[in-house]
Design a protein around this motif. Structure first.
Motif, mmCIF file in Angstrom:
data_model
loop_
_atom_site.group_PDB
_atom_site.id
_atom_site.type_symbol
_atom_site.label_atom_id
_atom_site.label_comp_id
_atom_site.label_asym_id
_atom_site.label_seq_id
_atom_site.Cartn_x
_atom_site.Cartn_y
_atom_site.Cartn_z
ATOM 1 N N THR A 1 0.806 -1.297 -0.103
ATOM 2 C CA THR A 1 0.093 -0.083 0.023
ATOM 3 C C THR A 1 0.919 1.305 0.055
ATOM 4 N N ARG A 2 1.869 1.234 0.866
ATOM 5 C CA ARG A 2 2.675 2.498 0.824
ATOM 6 C C ARG A 2 3.502 2.524 -0.440
ATOM 7 N N GLU A 3 4.082 1.614 -1.068
ATOM 8 C CA GLU A 3 4.841 1.634 -2.457
ATOM 9 C C GLU A 3 3.718 2.042 -3.468
ATOM 10 N N ALA A 4 2.598 1.497 -3.514
ATOM 11 C CA ALA A 4 1.711 2.058 -4.535
ATOM 12 C C ALA A 4 1.509 3.413 -4.515
ATOM 13 N N LEU A 5 1.018 4.114 -3.080
ATOM 14 C CA LEU A 5 0.590 5.471 -2.955
ATOM 15 C C LEU A 5 2.085 6.283 -3.255
ATOM 16 N N PHE A 6 3.185 6.071 -2.823
ATOM 17 C CA PHE A 6 4.463 6.753 -2.876
ATOM 18 C C PHE A 6 4.850 6.507 -4.254
ATOM 19 N N GLY A 7 4.547 5.666 -5.037
ATOM 20 C CA GLY A 7 4.798 5.539 -6.479
ATOM 21 C C GLY A 7 4.074 5.938 -7.309
ATOM 22 N N HIS A 8 2.922 6.462 -6.971
ATOM 23 C CA HIS A 8 1.786 6.963 -7.957
ATOM 24 C C HIS A 8 2.025 8.226 -8.708
ATOM 25 N N THR A 9 2.161 8.089 -9.956
ATOM 26 C CA THR A 9 2.774 9.484 -10.705
ATOM 27 C C THR A 9 1.950 10.606 -10.385
ATOM 28 N N ARG A 10 0.615 10.412 -9.973
ATOM 29 C CA ARG A 10 -0.234 11.646 -10.078
ATOM 30 C C ARG A 10 -0.455 11.931 -8.361
ATOM 31 N N LEU A 11 0.305 11.516 -7.531
ATOM 32 C CA LEU A 11 0.235 11.612 -6.065
ATOM 33 C C LEU A 11 1.552 12.347 -5.691
ATOM 34 N N SER A 12 1.461 13.137 -4.400
ATOM 35 C CA SER A 12 2.563 13.757 -3.792
ATOM 36 C C SER A 12 2.322 13.399 -2.258
ATOM 37 N N CYS A 13 3.145 12.433 -1.625
ATOM 38 C CA CYS A 13 2.829 11.708 -0.464
ATOM 39 C C CYS A 13 3.659 12.049 0.609
ATOM 40 N N VAL A 14 3.223 12.152 1.687
ATOM 41 C CA VAL A 14 3.996 11.870 3.022
ATOM 42 C C VAL A 14 3.150 11.053 4.370
ATOM 43 N N GLU A 15 4.253 10.539 4.889
ATOM 44 C CA GLU A 15 3.686 9.682 5.944
ATOM 45 C C GLU A 15 3.798 10.440 7.222
ATOM 46 N N VAL A 16 2.825 10.531 8.047
ATOM 47 C CA VAL A 16 2.941 11.342 9.542
ATOM 48 C C VAL A 16 2.648 10.362 10.543
ATOM 49 N N GLN A 17 3.576 10.344 11.410
ATOM 50 C CA GLN A 17 3.375 9.395 12.837
ATOM 51 C C GLN A 17 2.624 10.341 13.671
ATOM 52 N N VAL A 18 1.345 9.833 14.072
ATOM 53 C CA VAL A 18 0.432 10.715 15.174
ATOM 54 C C VAL A 18 0.466 10.143 16.316
ATOM 55 N N SER A 19 0.990 8.848 16.657
ATOM 56 C CA SER A 19 1.110 8.396 18.061
ATOM 57 C C SER A 19 2.092 7.258 17.888
ATOM 58 N N ALA A 20 2.357 6.549 18.954
ATOM 59 C CA ALA A 20 3.310 5.537 19.252
ATOM 60 C C ALA A 20 2.971 4.364 18.295
ATOM 61 N N ARG A 21 1.648 4.221 17.990
ATOM 62 C CA ARG A 21 1.258 3.049 17.227
ATOM 63 C C ARG A 21 0.716 3.310 15.924
ATOM 64 N N GLU A 22 0.409 4.535 15.499
ATOM 65 C CA GLU A 22 -0.228 4.846 14.459
ATOM 66 C C GLU A 22 0.434 5.913 13.434
ATOM 67 N N CYS A 23 0.426 5.508 11.990
ATOM 68 C CA CYS A 23 0.867 6.498 11.074
ATOM 69 C C CYS A 23 -0.443 6.877 10.257
ATOM 70 N N VAL A 24 -0.399 8.052 9.651
ATOM 71 C CA VAL A 24 -1.508 8.211 8.617
ATOM 72 C C VAL A 24 -0.723 8.723 7.316
ATOM 73 N N LEU A 25 -1.155 8.301 6.166
ATOM 74 C CA LEU A 25 -0.535 8.530 5.034
ATOM 75 C C LEU A 25 -1.571 9.680 4.337
ATOM 76 N N LEU A 26 -0.799 10.675 3.843
ATOM 77 C CA LEU A 26 -1.381 11.797 3.272
ATOM 78 C C LEU A 26 -0.808 11.933 1.825
ATOM 79 N N ALA A 27 -1.940 11.944 0.604
ATOM 80 C CA ALA A 27 -1.469 11.890 -0.690
ATOM 81 C C ALA A 27 -2.363 13.181 -1.202
ATOM 82 N N THR A 28 -1.744 14.077 -1.860
ATOM 83 C CA THR A 28 -2.262 15.157 -2.563
ATOM 84 C C THR A 28 -2.294 14.922 -4.173
#
Length: 319
Positions: free
Chosen positions: A289-316
């Protein structure tokens, strides 16, 4: 830094911690991994939780103390429960910590301390949460419904706050949530949305959809649908899509459909990703899932760690 552990017994069951407040300041102990925590640890087989809290206050902080009231049950970022007892000092001065830990006296009702995962739970149980950190009323109702029915798949507090901020950045936006649940994510989005923004949220379980519809029925900005999430994409394009159901989040084959439903500059939000430091062995070879998002040619992505056990993926979506 590793401090001395005076209670290393592997037979400890459960966990207890201490809330020691004096003159508006709360006693905290240094943690091995850095930062500060309420003094606490495992409960020995021969002691009860209250005794464990008193012992841990001594071992970690050099505090001679006694229990003064009923405990609060706390849940850590990792999901572990602790029994937190209010204690008062029976000796006016702290002695050096037997475990060699530094201590700090902090104000628990101001930031950043009031938002600590332990402290905010005690403050909430006491009705002392600072107003600017309290839950929006509809979020609290959604959480209460989840607790009553045993549905614990709503978004976390940290993700909810992020959703509120992102929604506020689209004051006239058209927003979509995939996977309403009981309405926790939707209520956080509504808390940040402007008067002229609109939210469409879809849930495939009819009972949950009905519960969420009743919760949101008085907010004209929200519409709750029951059905297949893929059918809602035709209502786009959207300024923000919160993908909170497994097929939309984890099936990489669906990613193009989500991207096509975004406006240029629109944001795709995917929550509940495990931080790299906590990934199970199944993901040691990578995360598709991470690979598909960050490798998508129409998306600009970042991963944000919001707590010790959770990250959120943001893609514009790029223009």
């Amino acid at each position: 830094m590793n401090f001395l552990d005076l209670s290393p017994s592997p037979e400890r069951t459960g966990r207890a911690c201490a809330w020691i407040e004096q003159d508006g300041r709360l006693l905290m102990a240094a943690r091995d991994s850095g930062g500060w925590t309420l003094p606490g640890g495992g409960i020995h087989p021969e002691e009860n939780p209250a005794q464990a809290a008193v012992r841990e206050a001594w071992e970690e902080c050099g505090a001679h103390a006694e229990v003064t009231g009923e405990p609060v049950i706390l849940h850590s970022a990792s999901g572990m429960a602790s029994v937190c007892f209010p204690l008062r000092l029976i000796s006016p001065e702290l002695e050096p910590s037997p475990e060699g830990r530094p201590v700090a006296w902090i104000d628990p009702r101001v930031l950043p301390w009031a938002d600590d995962v332990q402290l905010r739970q005690v403050l909430r149980a006491r009705g002392e949460t600072p107003q600017h950190l309290d839950l929006p009323p509809l979020v609290a109702q959604a959480d209460a419904e989840g607790a009553k029915t045993g549905f614990d798949y709503g978004c976390s507090l940290e993700v909810g706050r992020l959703l509120r901020v992102l929604a506020a950045s689209r004051p006239t936006g058209h927003l979509l949530e995939l996977g309403t649940g009981l309405g926790t994510g939707a209520t956080w989005l509504l808390a940040g949305m402007g008067r002229h923004a609109q939210l469409l949220t879809v849930e495939n379980d009819p009972d949950r959809a009905l519960t969420a519809r009743k919760l949101l029925q008085h907010d004209s900005r929200a519409e709750v649908l029951h059905g297949d999430w893929t059918e809602t994409l035709a209502h786009g394009p959207f300024d923000l899509i919160f993908a909170d159901c497994a097929p939309a989040k984890r099936e990489s084959a669906q990613l193009d459909r989500l991207v096509n439903a975004l406006c240029p500059g629109g944001v795709l939000v995917l929550d509940n990703f495990t931080p790299p430091t906590r990934l199970p062995a199944a993901f040691h070879g990578g995360d598709a899932t991470r690979e598909a998002l960050f490798g998508h040619t129409r998306l600009s992505c970042v991963e944000v760690q919001v707590s010790a056990r959770e990250c959120v993926l943001l893609a514009t979506r790029c223009g």
